[in-house]
Write a protein that holds these residues in place. Structure first.
Motif, mmCIF file in Angstrom:
data_model
loop_
_atom_site.group_PDB
_atom_site.id
_atom_site.type_symbol
_atom_site.label_atom_id
_atom_site.label_comp_id
_atom_site.label_asym_id
_atom_site.label_seq_id
_atom_site.Cartn_x
_atom_site.Cartn_y
_atom_site.Cartn_z
ATOM 1 N N PHE A 92 -32.003 -57.125 -11.440
ATOM 2 C CA PHE A 92 -31.198 -57.846 -10.461
ATOM 3 C C PHE A 92 -31.948 -57.975 -9.141
ATOM 4 N N ARG A 93 -31.781 -59.113 -8.479
ATOM 5 C CA ARG A 93 -32.382 -59.330 -7.167
ATOM 6 C C ARG A 93 -31.342 -59.678 -6.104
ATOM 7 N N ASN A 94 -30.116 -59.930 -6.535
ATOM 8 C CA ASN A 94 -29.044 -60.230 -5.587
ATOM 9 C C ASN A 94 -27.716 -59.917 -6.258
ATOM 10 N N PRO A 95 -26.615 -59.828 -5.486
ATOM 11 C CA PRO A 95 -25.327 -59.486 -6.073
ATOM 12 C C PRO A 95 -24.529 -60.686 -6.588
ATOM 13 N N ASN A 96 -25.045 -61.904 -6.413
ATOM 14 C CA ASN A 96 -24.248 -63.083 -6.775
ATOM 15 C C ASN A 96 -24.766 -63.832 -7.995
ATOM 16 N N GLY A 97 -25.957 -63.515 -8.468
ATOM 17 C CA GLY A 97 -26.483 -64.165 -9.657
ATOM 18 C C GLY A 97 -27.182 -65.483 -9.408
ATOM 19 N N LEU A 98 -27.329 -65.890 -8.147
ATOM 20 C CA LEU A 98 -28.059 -67.127 -7.870
ATOM 21 C C LEU A 98 -29.522 -66.956 -8.293
ATOM 22 N N HIS A 99 -30.159 -68.075 -8.604
ATOM 23 C CA HIS A 99 -31.484 -68.022 -9.235
ATOM 24 C C HIS A 99 -32.536 -67.328 -8.383
ATOM 25 N N SER A 146 -27.622 -53.034 2.183
ATOM 26 C CA SER A 146 -28.405 -54.264 2.225
ATOM 27 C C SER A 146 -28.364 -54.916 0.841
ATOM 28 N N ILE A 147 -28.708 -56.197 0.809
ATOM 29 C CA ILE A 147 -28.739 -56.921 -0.460
ATOM 30 C C ILE A 147 -29.783 -56.302 -1.397
ATOM 31 N N GLU A 148 -30.947 -55.983 -0.859
ATOM 32 C CA GLU A 148 -32.024 -55.415 -1.658
ATOM 33 C C GLU A 148 -31.625 -54.060 -2.252
ATOM 34 N N MET A 196 -27.757 -51.819 -8.641
ATOM 35 C CA MET A 196 -27.232 -52.473 -9.839
ATOM 36 C C MET A 196 -28.197 -52.331 -11.004
ATOM 37 N N THR A 197 -29.482 -52.534 -10.741
ATOM 38 C CA THR A 197 -30.478 -52.457 -11.807
ATOM 39 C C THR A 197 -30.553 -51.042 -12.370
ATOM 40 N N ARG A 198 -30.510 -50.044 -11.505
ATOM 41 C CA ARG A 198 -30.527 -48.645 -11.971
ATOM 42 C C ARG A 198 -29.321 -48.348 -12.846
ATOM 43 N N ARG A 199 -28.141 -48.793 -12.395
ATOM 44 C CA ARG A 199 -26.913 -48.541 -13.162
ATOM 45 C C ARG A 199 -26.962 -49.264 -14.505
#
Length: 198
Positions: free
Chosen positions: A68-75, A46-48, A54-57
């Motif tokens: 991080f809240r998404n994989p694409n960097g959108l606001h 899932s996106i979440e 990502m945040t853990r890494r």
């Protein structure tokens, strides 16, 4: 649905099949948000979950001012990163040979499942403008403005520069100044200068 993410996209559709390697070219050269979502879901379910991963890494790499809240960097108001953290993550990513290959590629033919070849050109103009440039990635949102993580190699020394909240041509000019400074002033020379050496 990943195909409805919006902004920059490659218009992938449900049921189409692409290799992960092909998808990485679509992600890194085109900044395709639909591809980012599909890869995130494929990796973590899932996106979440992918954002949490990502945040853990990032924190494992020492990037402690990152969420991080998404994989694409959108606001997203809770999606943020510092320039230092971006450089730490880029340095780790550049240790991966396939990632290095992708981000240094200037042109790539995306073979769409329904429309055939579609040429992609890397948004990073420094690949053709700054000698030794090895990548890495442009970015843009309205709050962040122009962003560029860049890298350049001279001999066996590679440096990484990060500029955020700038404009054009600042994204290119500032990055070239930072890369040049880093390549011309190795850490040993800076240490000697700080200690009063010649």
């Amino acid at each position: 649905m990943d195909s409805k993410v919006g902004e920059s996209s490659l218009e992938i559709k449900p049921g189409q099949l692409y290799t992960r390697r092909q998808m990485l070219y679509g992600l890194m050269l085109k900044s395709a948000n639909d591809v980012a979502h599909a890869l995130g879901r494929d990796n973590a379910g899932s996106i979440e979950s992918f954002a949490e991963k990502m945040t853990r890494r990032a924190k494992e790499l020492g990037a402690t001012n990152t969420s991080f809240r998404n994989p694409n960097g959108l606001h997203d108001p809770n999606h943020y990163i510092s320039p230092r953290d971006m450089a730490l993550i880029a340095r780790a990513a550049m240790q991966q040979p396939y990632f290095r290959q992708v981000v240094s590629t200037r042109d790539y033919n995306w073979i769409a499942a329904d429309t055939g070849p579609r040429p992609l050109t890397n948004h990073n103009r420094l690949l053709g403008k700054f000698p030794g440039c090895t990548g890495v990635k442009t970015g843009y949102t309205i709050p962040a403005q122009q962003v560029l993580v860049s890298a350049a190699l001279r001999g066996n020394r590679e440096v990484i520069a990060v500029v955020m909240h700038t404009n054009r041509p600042g994204i290119w000019d500032d990055s070239m100044l930072l890369l040049s400074y880093g390549l011309d002033h190795p850490p040993e020379s800076l240490a000697a200068k700080a200690s009063g050496g010649n």
